[in-house]
Write an enzyme that holds these catalytic residues in place. Structure first.
Site, short mmCIF file in Angstrom:
data_model
loop_
_atom_site.label_atom_id
_atom_site.label_comp_id
_atom_site.label_asym_id
_atom_site.label_seq_id
_atom_site.Cartn_x
_atom_site.Cartn_y
_atom_site.Cartn_z
N MET A 30 0.84 -1.20 0.00
CA MET A 30 0.00 0.00 0.00
C MET A 30 0.87 1.26 0.00
SD MET A 30 -3.45 -0.91 2.01
CE MET A 30 -2.90 -0.62 3.68
N HIS A 37 9.17 -3.43 3.42
CA HIS A 37 8.77 -3.65 2.02
C HIS A 37 10.01 -3.97 1.16
CE1 HIS A 37 5.53 -0.62 3.25
NE2 HIS A 37 4.83 -1.68 2.93
N GLY A 147 5.08 -10.32 3.97
CA GLY A 147 5.79 -10.22 5.24
C GLY A 147 5.09 -10.99 6.35
N LYS A 149 5.14 -10.07 9.32
CA LYS A 149 4.61 -9.11 10.30
C LYS A 149 3.09 -9.20 10.32
CE LYS A 149 3.42 -5.07 10.12
NZ LYS A 149 2.86 -3.74 10.30
N ASP A 150 2.51 -9.37 9.12
CA ASP A 150 1.06 -9.56 9.02
C ASP A 150 0.81 -11.06 8.95
OD1 ASP A 150 0.03 -6.58 8.25
OD2 ASP A 150 2.00 -6.98 7.43
N GLN A 153 -2.51 -12.55 7.74
CA GLN A 153 -2.67 -12.25 6.31
C GLN A 153 -1.91 -13.25 5.44
OE1 GLN A 153 -2.67 -8.15 4.50
NE2 GLN A 153 -0.53 -8.67 4.16
P1 AMP Z 1 1.47 -2.96 3.48
O1 AMP Z 1 2.01 -1.92 2.55
O2 AMP Z 1 1.49 -2.56 4.92
O3 AMP Z 1 0.15 -3.53 3.01
O4 AMP Z 1 2.49 -4.18 3.42
C1 AMP Z 1 2.87 -4.77 2.19
C2 AMP Z 1 3.70 -6.00 2.47
O5 AMP Z 1 4.83 -5.65 3.25
C3 AMP Z 1 2.93 -7.06 3.28
O6 AMP Z 1 3.27 -8.35 2.78
C4 AMP Z 1 3.47 -6.86 4.68
O7 AMP Z 1 3.42 -8.03 5.47
C5 AMP Z 1 4.92 -6.49 4.38
N1 AMP Z 1 5.50 -5.76 5.51
C6 AMP Z 1 5.03 -4.64 6.12
N2 AMP Z 1 5.83 -4.30 7.16
C7 AMP Z 1 6.80 -5.24 7.23
C8 AMP Z 1 7.93 -5.45 8.09
N3 AMP Z 1 8.21 -4.64 9.08
N4 AMP Z 1 8.70 -6.53 7.85
C9 AMP Z 1 8.44 -7.37 6.83
N5 AMP Z 1 7.41 -7.22 5.98
C10 AMP Z 1 6.59 -6.17 6.17
#
Ligand code: AMP
Length: 283
Positions: A30, A37, A147, A149-150, A153
């Site tokens: 996002m 990321h 990731g 972290k989620d 998901q």
């Molecule tokens: P988002 O932009 O928050 O939707 O995240 C996009 C992708 O980045 C998802 O697969 C998240 O799990 C991953 N992500 C976000 N934060 C982290 C982090 N701190 N470490 C590893 N992956 C992450």
């Protein structure tokens, strides 16, 4: 690096890669990119000939009272960071591309979405699985990187890919943290200075839970109580959930005798932050 904004152009580009026998890696995001990321992107680079990322703040995964309008955005910064890690294509669609008028189709994964974030954000996983299914059909990747972290998901996306027979490998990557342990998140941008300290209660409580486990504690209720007490000592925190679940079913467990994950969601001032720890794994 190309920036593609329409579904048609993205599908045509990916199809031409496939016809030439090229392997496509895909990292959906996002935006408001950070090192979390970028680590997924670096992994994608290793796994394929062409690395495609998407930057799209997906409205269907936000509830009516959530932070869709305020979600941080910085396309120029994202473009620069993406170029630096060797992204080949950014797919950057407008809402009218993804959800045109008369849009009526949603993908839902049952059961494993009933707990944790699915319980507190009822629209969330329906939005996530719908947008990921659409993006997979548009970008046509061979491998996609998410990731841990989620955590829920990732479990849900793996389930969807398996259940719907999508021919895509799903790779999970470890959580990337700030030097002091805070899990990187676009939403950390909302944290005020004093809240930043309270936000550390998430990662620190996970570490404490890991220590309890190492010392032989297996009662989930005991660990959860310790974790909640720890977090609540920090000003500005409000716990959404702190639960220990089976890593596959996402159901609460009473004793930690299989593979279990401690999952946290905590408001720290305005942002709701999440983090997790899988027992028995080094972090
Ligand atoms: P988002 O932009 O928050 O939707 O995240 C996009 C992708 O980045 C998802 O697969 C998240 O799990 C991953 N992500 C976000 N934060 C982290 C982090 N701190 N470490 C590893 N992956 C992450």
């Amino acid at each position: 690096m190309k920036i593609i904004k329409t579904v048609r152009d993205m599908q045509d580009f990916s199809e031409s890669l496939r016809l030439r026998g090229k392997r496509i890696a895909f990292v959906p995001t996002m935006g408001y990119l950070h090192n979390g990321h970028l680590e997924l992107m670096k992994e994608g680079k290793k796994l394929a000939d062409c690395l495609i990322t998407s930057i799209y703040v997906n409205p269907t995964q936000f509830g009516p009272d959530e932070d869709l309008d305020k979600y941080p955005r910085d396309f120029e910064g994202d473009e620069r960071l993406s170029r630096n890690v060797g992204v080949d294509v950014i797919f950057y669609p407008a809402n009218s591309q993804m959800y045109p008028e008369n849009y009526h189709t949603y993908v839902t994964v049952e059961n494993i979405t009933d707990n944790l974030c699915g319980l507190s954000r009822p629209c969330f996983f329906r939005g996530v699985t719908t947008i990921c299914a659409k993006l997979f059909n548009i970008v046509k990747p061979h491998v996609t990187i998410f990731g841990r972290k989620d955590f829920q998901q990732l479990v849900v996306i793996k389930r969807m890919v398996t259940d719907l027979n999508m021919d895509i490998e799903v790779v999970g990557m470890p959580t990337v943290r700030e030097p002091d342990g805070l899990a990187m998140s676009s939403r950390n941008a909302y944290l005020k200075e004093d809240e930043r300290e309270s936000a550390l209660s998430l990662s620190r409580s996970l570490k404490y839970a890991a220590e309890l486990y190492e010392r032989g504690e297996r009662d989930a209720g005991v660990i959860i109580k310790e974790v909640k007490d720890f977090i609540e000592k920090h000003p500005g925190t409000r716990i959404d959930y702190a639960k220990i679940c089976d890593v596959e079913t996402m159901k609460d467990v009473e004793r930690l005798d299989g593979r279990s994950v401690l999952a946290l969601a905590v408001w720290v001032g305005t942002p709701r932050l999440i983090d997790n720890y899988v027992f028995g794994e080094n972090k």
